[in-house]
Write a protein that holds these residues in place. Structure first.
Motif, PDB file in Angstrom:
ATOM      1  N   GLU A 185     -85.471 -39.460 -22.126  1.00 46.28           N
ATOM      2  CA  GLU A 185     -85.310 -38.494 -23.213  1.00 46.28           C
ATOM      3  C   GLU A 185     -83.867 -38.004 -23.314  1.00 46.28           C
ATOM      4  O   GLU A 185     -83.346 -37.775 -24.413  1.00 46.28           O
ATOM      5  CB  GLU A 185     -86.270 -37.328 -22.997  1.00 46.28           C
ATOM      6  CG  GLU A 185     -87.737 -37.734 -23.179  1.00 46.28           C
ATOM      7  CD  GLU A 185     -88.702 -36.661 -22.720  1.00 46.28           C
ATOM      8  OE1 GLU A 185     -88.217 -35.573 -22.324  1.00 46.28           O
ATOM      9  OE2 GLU A 185     -89.920 -36.913 -22.730  1.00 46.28           O
ATOM     10  N   ARG A 186     -83.194 -37.876 -22.188  1.00 46.61           N
ATOM     11  CA  ARG A 186     -81.788 -37.457 -22.208  1.00 46.61           C
ATOM     12  C   ARG A 186     -80.941 -38.524 -22.902  1.00 46.61           C
ATOM     13  O   ARG A 186     -80.069 -38.202 -23.726  1.00 46.61           O
ATOM     14  CB  ARG A 186     -81.309 -37.229 -20.776  1.00 46.61           C
ATOM     15  CG  ARG A 186     -79.815 -36.926 -20.651  1.00 46.61           C
ATOM     16  CD  ARG A 186     -79.466 -36.643 -19.198  1.00 46.61           C
ATOM     17  NE  ARG A 186     -78.030 -36.665 -18.955  1.00 46.61           N
ATOM     18  CZ  ARG A 186     -77.482 -36.495 -17.744  1.00 46.61           C
ATOM     19  NH1 ARG A 186     -78.264 -36.279 -16.685  1.00 46.61           N
ATOM     20  NH2 ARG A 186     -76.176 -36.541 -17.600  1.00 46.61           N
ATOM     21  N   LEU A 187     -81.206 -39.781 -22.591  1.00 43.75           N
ATOM     22  CA  LEU A 187     -80.447 -40.867 -23.201  1.00 43.75           C
ATOM     23  C   LEU A 187     -80.715 -40.952 -24.704  1.00 43.75           C
ATOM     24  O   LEU A 187     -79.800 -41.189 -25.496  1.00 43.75           O
ATOM     25  CB  LEU A 187     -80.795 -42.190 -22.525  1.00 43.75           C
ATOM     26  CG  LEU A 187     -80.240 -42.370 -21.113  1.00 43.75           C
ATOM     27  CD1 LEU A 187     -80.834 -43.611 -20.461  1.00 43.75           C
ATOM     28  CD2 LEU A 187     -78.716 -42.459 -21.142  1.00 43.75           C
ATOM     29  N   ILE A 188     -81.966 -40.779 -25.096  1.00 43.47           N
ATOM     30  CA  ILE A 188     -82.291 -40.810 -26.519  1.00 43.47           C
ATOM     31  C   ILE A 188     -81.527 -39.719 -27.261  1.00 43.47           C
ATOM     32  O   ILE A 188     -80.990 -39.943 -28.358  1.00 43.47           O
ATOM     33  CB  ILE A 188     -83.813 -40.672 -26.724  1.00 43.47           C
ATOM     34  CG1 ILE A 188     -84.510 -41.984 -26.341  1.00 43.47           C
ATOM     35  CG2 ILE A 188     -84.148 -40.294 -28.164  1.00 43.47           C
ATOM     36  CD1 ILE A 188     -86.025 -41.921 -26.407  1.00 43.47           C
ATOM     37  N   ALA A 189     -81.444 -38.540 -26.668  1.00 43.90           N
ATOM     38  CA  ALA A 189     -80.698 -37.446 -27.302  1.00 43.90           C
ATOM     39  C   ALA A 189     -79.215 -37.800 -27.427  1.00 43.90           C
ATOM     40  O   ALA A 189     -78.575 -37.515 -28.450  1.00 43.90           O
ATOM     41  CB  ALA A 189     -80.876 -36.164 -26.487  1.00 43.90           C
ATOM     42  N   VAL A 190     -78.652 -38.432 -26.397  1.00 40.49           N
ATOM     43  CA  VAL A 190     -77.247 -38.839 -26.442  1.00 40.49           C
ATOM     44  C   VAL A 190     -77.018 -39.856 -27.558  1.00 40.49           C
ATOM     45  O   VAL A 190     -76.061 -39.756 -28.335  1.00 40.49           O
ATOM     46  CB  VAL A 190     -76.821 -39.432 -25.080  1.00 40.49           C
ATOM     47  CG1 VAL A 190     -75.448 -40.112 -25.188  1.00 40.49           C
ATOM     48  CG2 VAL A 190     -76.787 -38.350 -24.017  1.00 40.49           C
ATOM     49  N   LEU A 191     -77.905 -40.854 -27.650  1.00 41.30           N
ATOM     50  CA  LEU A 191     -77.750 -41.910 -28.647  1.00 41.30           C
ATOM     51  C   LEU A 191     -77.927 -41.372 -30.061  1.00 41.30           C
ATOM     52  O   LEU A 191     -77.206 -41.777 -30.982  1.00 41.30           O
ATOM     53  CB  LEU A 191     -78.746 -43.033 -28.370  1.00 41.30           C
ATOM     54  CG  LEU A 191     -78.600 -43.724 -27.004  1.00 41.30           C
ATOM     55  CD1 LEU A 191     -79.653 -44.810 -26.838  1.00 41.30           C
ATOM     56  CD2 LEU A 191     -77.208 -44.302 -26.831  1.00 41.30           C
ATOM     57  N   ASP A 192     -78.876 -40.462 -30.241  1.00 36.19           N
ATOM     58  CA  ASP A 192     -79.059 -39.867 -31.568  1.00 36.19           C
ATOM     59  C   ASP A 192     -77.844 -39.038 -31.970  1.00 36.19           C
ATOM     60  O   ASP A 192     -77.411 -39.069 -33.136  1.00 36.19           O
ATOM     61  CB  ASP A 192     -80.319 -38.995 -31.587  1.00 36.19           C
ATOM     62  CG  ASP A 192     -81.594 -39.821 -31.623  1.00 36.19           C
ATOM     63  OD1 ASP A 192     -81.501 -41.051 -31.805  1.00 36.19           O
ATOM     64  OD2 ASP A 192     -82.693 -39.241 -31.465  1.00 36.19           O
ATOM     65  N   ALA A 193     -77.289 -38.307 -31.022  1.00 35.28           N
ATOM     66  CA  ALA A 193     -76.106 -37.501 -31.330  1.00 35.28           C
ATOM     67  C   ALA A 193     -74.921 -38.405 -31.693  1.00 35.28           C
ATOM     68  O   ALA A 193     -74.153 -38.103 -32.614  1.00 35.28           O
ATOM     69  CB  ALA A 193     -75.757 -36.615 -30.135  1.00 35.28           C
ATOM     70  N   GLU A 194     -74.794 -39.514 -30.986  1.00 40.18           N
ATOM     71  CA  GLU A 194     -73.694 -40.436 -31.269  1.00 40.18           C
ATOM     72  C   GLU A 194     -73.861 -41.087 -32.639  1.00 40.18           C
ATOM     73  O   GLU A 194     -72.895 -41.229 -33.400  1.00 40.18           O
ATOM     74  CB  GLU A 194     -73.619 -41.506 -30.174  1.00 40.18           C
ATOM     75  CG  GLU A 194     -72.488 -42.498 -30.340  1.00 40.18           C
ATOM     76  CD  GLU A 194     -71.134 -41.812 -30.329  1.00 40.18           C
ATOM     77  OE1 GLU A 194     -70.225 -42.332 -31.017  1.00 40.18           O
ATOM     78  OE2 GLU A 194     -70.964 -40.770 -29.651  1.00 40.18           O
ATOM     79  N   THR A 195     -75.089 -41.476 -32.968  1.00 38.91           N
ATOM     80  CA  THR A 195     -75.346 -42.064 -34.288  1.00 38.91           C
ATOM     81  C   THR A 195     -75.079 -41.048 -35.388  1.00 38.91           C
ATOM     82  O   THR A 195     -74.447 -41.360 -36.407  1.00 38.91           O
ATOM     83  CB  THR A 195     -76.801 -42.554 -34.377  1.00 38.91           C
ATOM     84  OG1 THR A 195     -77.057 -43.495 -33.335  1.00 38.91           O
ATOM     85  CG2 THR A 195     -77.071 -43.212 -35.721  1.00 38.91           C
ATOM     86  N   ARG A 196     -75.543 -39.819 -35.184  1.00 33.74           N
ATOM     87  CA  ARG A 196     -75.352 -38.762 -36.182  1.00 33.74           C
ATOM     88  C   ARG A 196     -73.867 -38.496 -36.399  1.00 33.74           C
ATOM     89  O   ARG A 196     -73.419 -38.301 -37.529  1.00 33.74           O
ATOM     90  CB  ARG A 196     -76.062 -37.488 -35.709  1.00 33.74           C
ATOM     91  CG  ARG A 196     -76.137 -36.375 -36.748  1.00 33.74           C
ATOM     92  CD  ARG A 196     -76.733 -35.111 -36.161  1.00 33.74           C
ATOM     93  NE  ARG A 196     -78.052 -35.334 -35.576  1.00 33.74           N
ATOM     94  CZ  ARG A 196     -78.315 -35.286 -34.273  1.00 33.74           C
ATOM     95  NH1 ARG A 196     -77.327 -35.025 -33.399  1.00 33.74           N
ATOM     96  NH2 ARG A 196     -79.527 -35.501 -33.825  1.00 33.74           N
ATOM     97  N   ARG A 197     -73.095 -38.551 -35.329  1.00 34.21           N
ATOM     98  CA  ARG A 197     -71.654 -38.306 -35.440  1.00 34.21           C
ATOM     99  C   ARG A 197     -70.967 -39.375 -36.286  1.00 34.21           C
ATOM    100  O   ARG A 197     -70.024 -39.085 -37.026  1.00 34.21           O
ATOM    101  CB  ARG A 197     -71.036 -38.288 -34.039  1.00 34.21           C
ATOM    102  CG  ARG A 197     -69.546 -37.989 -34.016  1.00 34.21           C
ATOM    103  CD  ARG A 197     -68.984 -38.087 -32.604  1.00 34.21           C
ATOM    104  NE  ARG A 197     -68.978 -39.453 -32.103  1.00 34.21           N
ATOM    105  CZ  ARG A 197     -68.036 -40.346 -32.394  1.00 34.21           C
ATOM    106  NH1 ARG A 197     -67.038 -40.020 -33.202  1.00 34.21           N
ATOM    107  NH2 ARG A 197     -68.083 -41.559 -31.892  1.00 34.21           N
TER     108      ARG A 197
END
Length: 726
Positions: free
Chosen positions: A436-448
């Motif tokens: 779940e931590r990694l998913i949050a990181v990847l979503d934040a990176e995509t959103r950026r």
């Protein structure tokens, strides 16, 4: 040359390059052009009608001739689709009744009577020996005369062609889009890229070509027209050499048999190698990954004959083991072999962030709990900004499918050629907190990385389209969506069709449809061994196709007793899908009262090429939900099958297993990207299918609406890859 490339623009963009020619009154010719297009399910936009009407009639007529040929080929209307049973779907006999009729006719024929009696005495009858089986018994024109005209219906497909820029601009734009694609392209797109690259060799080039296979195709095309290749790694040179070979594999997954090279090609390859290594000697470390291929290539290039390119000779010295240049992968494996997972993750994060992401699952399963696992997670967080958007999204999709334990579930594997197989999932589960931590990181990176879309206009039917993370996840064709996509199906009659034309040998392809229940158990099927059932009708078996052949299956959706419909195409004998001169599959939707011919282009919803390994093709499946609505689930798979005599009865279990594994997987869809855009403040409007906003918008849908304001950005299945963040 631009004129010859115009069909590529129409096929890839649904835009018609604005023609050049004398002014005049072409309005009457444009009306005839538009009417002819509508018979194939296409129509000119209002803007295009207005522009074309200002040209002289000969210009309009010439444009119409080329465009009509292109759109008819797009939907499969460029060939004659005959059927065995002339009245299909009416008057299709019971299977056994039909076979007995063929036997009776064989007994009445003096040339086949004795052989047929011998088979009957032996108790085994070969249908292919019966003279009236498997061959058309009427002409195409006689079949047409047996069918009423198609009655127009509101649900008929109408694909709008829009006004493009001038031919040079459209061709250049398409070339830059394909060459600079962030996702690997499919076979058809690569062929088109080659043609465009030859034309554009002296023109603008994309700032980056991140997909190396695309770069190899461009470089091959540039060599053909005498332009210098675009190289920045030694492996680029190896891929180019593979492209120059007959049937060479630029992906480097299969060995290439290098042929004798012309002196200009040898000089181009060696000069390119010398320049790459001279600029960055560290790139010699890439040689060991393909050292056998380099040895074979060296035998063709004769680098010793060119002492003025000494750095090129170093490449072959490394391949022969005469010079040491440890590969990056070997350094990583050495660390992992010593159990230094954190050090391996740090090395990958610093030098090869993309490889870190591809190895992430393995690193997490290998790392010990506590500091070592934290080090892996921290390395991912540091490296995320340097990883391509496609890899970020691919890992995000992977992680969402790693929830829970393995539990003996089946994994489905699909290689680059769309060949599928399953195996038990024996991987250890990933810790939920880390996942779940990694998913949050990847979503934040995509959103950026997602650009500000301004005002979003969304066709709701596109939201469940899988992200096109690879062009190989979809077959070439019309109305095709990436593997894992789900799209609504509305209509009373669902009609599958397949067409093939053999190249050299007698070839028999068979269209079948398997109906499964909610637990993936067999309910029934339609095929040449089961011509009729309550669900529908089969058009009859055609067993050879020197001039082309078609088979159809007509299904009444309201009568289907199961949950899934799985159409398939089997190679019964002869050439495979990769060998036939032409082969494609598709489906139509229509209402019962529409009647019409077996093949009606304006009712075609999807048509895809049959080009893949194996003997069984699974283009897509249809699923009925709890409310009784049908949806298409896009598969684009090929199964190995038997060497010959494949039929639905022998593959029911395999197909059931593959379906359960694939439909149990969740794919990352456009709904995910749209959600991230909304979180970033994008204003979203769901399109009602009728009116469009006055101002410019970013439109995402299955087809471009007519009347969008100037300055609007449009994303449809033809260019969804451009929506992925870089």
């Amino acid at each position: 040359m631009v004129h010859a490339l115009a069909p590529l623009v129409v096929r890839h963009t649904r835009r018609l390059p604005c023609p050049t020619g004398p002014a005049g009154d072409g309005a009457a010719a444009v009306r005839r052009f538009d009417a002819a297009l509508m018979t194939a399910g296409f129509k000119l936009s209002a803007e295009l009608i207005e522009r074309l009407s200002g040209f002289a009639e000969p210009t309009v007529v010439e444009t119409a001739v080329h465009t009509l040929a292109t759109v008819r080929e797009i939907v499969g209307d460029h060939v004659q689709h005959n059927v065995y049973f002339v009245d299909f779907p009416a008057n299709v006999p019971d299977t056994l009744e039909f076979w007995m009729t063929c036997v009776a006719e064989a007994l009445e024929d003096r040339d086949t009577r004795d052989a047929t009696l011998d088979q009957l005495d032996a108790g085994v009858l070969d249908l292919l020996t019966l003279p009236s089986y498997g061959r058309y018994r009427h002409t195409y024109e006689e079949m047409l005369a047996a069918h009423d005209e198609l009655i127009a219906a509101a649900g008929d497909r109408l694909t709008v062609l829009h006004l493009g820029a001038d031919g040079d601009t459209e061709v250049t734009t398409l070339y830059l889009a394909l060459a600079g694609s962030t996702t690997p392209l499919g076979e058809e797109h690569l062929r088109d890229l080659a043609a465009l690259a030859e034309h554009g060799a002296d023109g603008p080039q994309p700032a980056e070509m991140p997909v190396r296979e695309n770069r190899a195709v461009v470089n091959h095309a540039r060599l053909r027209v005498g332009a210098a290749p675009l190289l920045d790694t030694v492996t680029d040179v190896l891929r180019l050499a593979c492209a120059l070979a007959d049937d060479g594999d630029v992906t480097l997954r299969q060995p290439t048999r290098f042929r004798a090279l012309s002196r200009p090609h040898r000089r181009a390859l060696l000069a390119g190698l010398d320049a790459v290594v001279a600029a960055s000697p560290a790139k010699l470390s890439d040689v060991s990954a393909h050292e056998e291929a380099w040895k074979r290539l060296g035998e063709r290039l004769h680098p010793h004959e060119y002492p003025h390119w000494p750095h090129a000779a170093e490449v072959f010295a490394v391949a022969r083991g005469e010079r040491r240049a440890p590969s990056f992968d070997s350094r990583v494996e050495e660390l992992l072999g010593r159990g230094e997972v954190a050090a391996a993750a740090d090395l990958l994060a610093a030098a090869a962030p993309g490889r870190l992401f591809r190895a992430l699952d393995r690193l997490l399963r290998t790392a010990a709990e506590g500091k070592e696992r934290e080090a892996v997670l921290a390395a991912v967080e540091r490296a995320a900004p340097e990883v391509s958007g496609r890899v970020v999204l691919s890992v995000r999709e992977h992680l969402q499918n790693r929830a829970g334990g393995s539990g003996g579930d089946r994994r489905v594997f699909v290689n680059r050629e769309a060949k599928a197989w399953t195996a038990e999932d024996t991987r250890a589960p990933l810790e939920d907190a880390a996942r779940e931590r990694l998913i949050a990181v990847l979503d934040a990176e995509t959103r950026r990385r997602l650009p500000s879309p301004g005002r979003l206009l969304i066709d709701p039917d596109v939201l469940d389209t899988a992200l096109p993370l690879s062009g190989r996840a979809a077959s070439a064709g019309f109305g095709v969506l990436p593997r894992g996509s789900v799209s609504p199906v509305e209509g009373e009659l669902l009609r599958f069709f397949t067409y093939w034309r053999q190249a050299r040998y007698t070839t028999d392809l068979d269209l079948s449809a398997l109906v499964l229940d909610e637990d993936y158990g067999t309910v029934t099927w339609l095929s040449y061994t089961a011509l009729t059932d309550v669900e529908g009708r089969h058009s009859g078996d055609i067993t050879e196709a020197p001039d082309g052949a078609s088979e159809f299956i007509d299904l009444r959706l309201g009568a289907v007793r199961g949950t899934f419909i799985v159409p398939q195409v089997y190679v019964f004998s002869g050439e495979g899908f990769d060998e036939v001169a032409e082969g494609f599959f598709g489906y139509m939707l229509r209402e019962a009262e529409q009647k019409g011919r077996p093949f009606e282009p304006r009712t075609v919803r999807m048509k895809s090429d049959l080009r893949g390994p194996g003997k069984v093709a699974l283009p897509l499946a249809f699923r009925r939900d709890d409310e009784g609505r049908w949806h298409a689930h896009w598969l684009h798979l090929y199964l190995r099958g038997a060497p010959s005599a494949n039929r639905v009865e022998g593959h029911r279990v395999t197909i059931s297993v593959v379906m359960r594994a694939l439909l149990g997987r969740t794919h990352l869809t456009l709904r995910h990207l749209v959600g991230l855009m909304e979180e970033s403040g994008a204003e979203t409007t769901l399109w009602d299918g009728r009116t469009v906003p006055d101002g410019p918008v970013t439109y995402i849908g299955l087809e471009r609406p007519d009347g969008l304001a100037p300055g609007s950005r449009v994303f449809t299945p033809e260019n969804l890859r451009d929506l992925l963040p870089a």
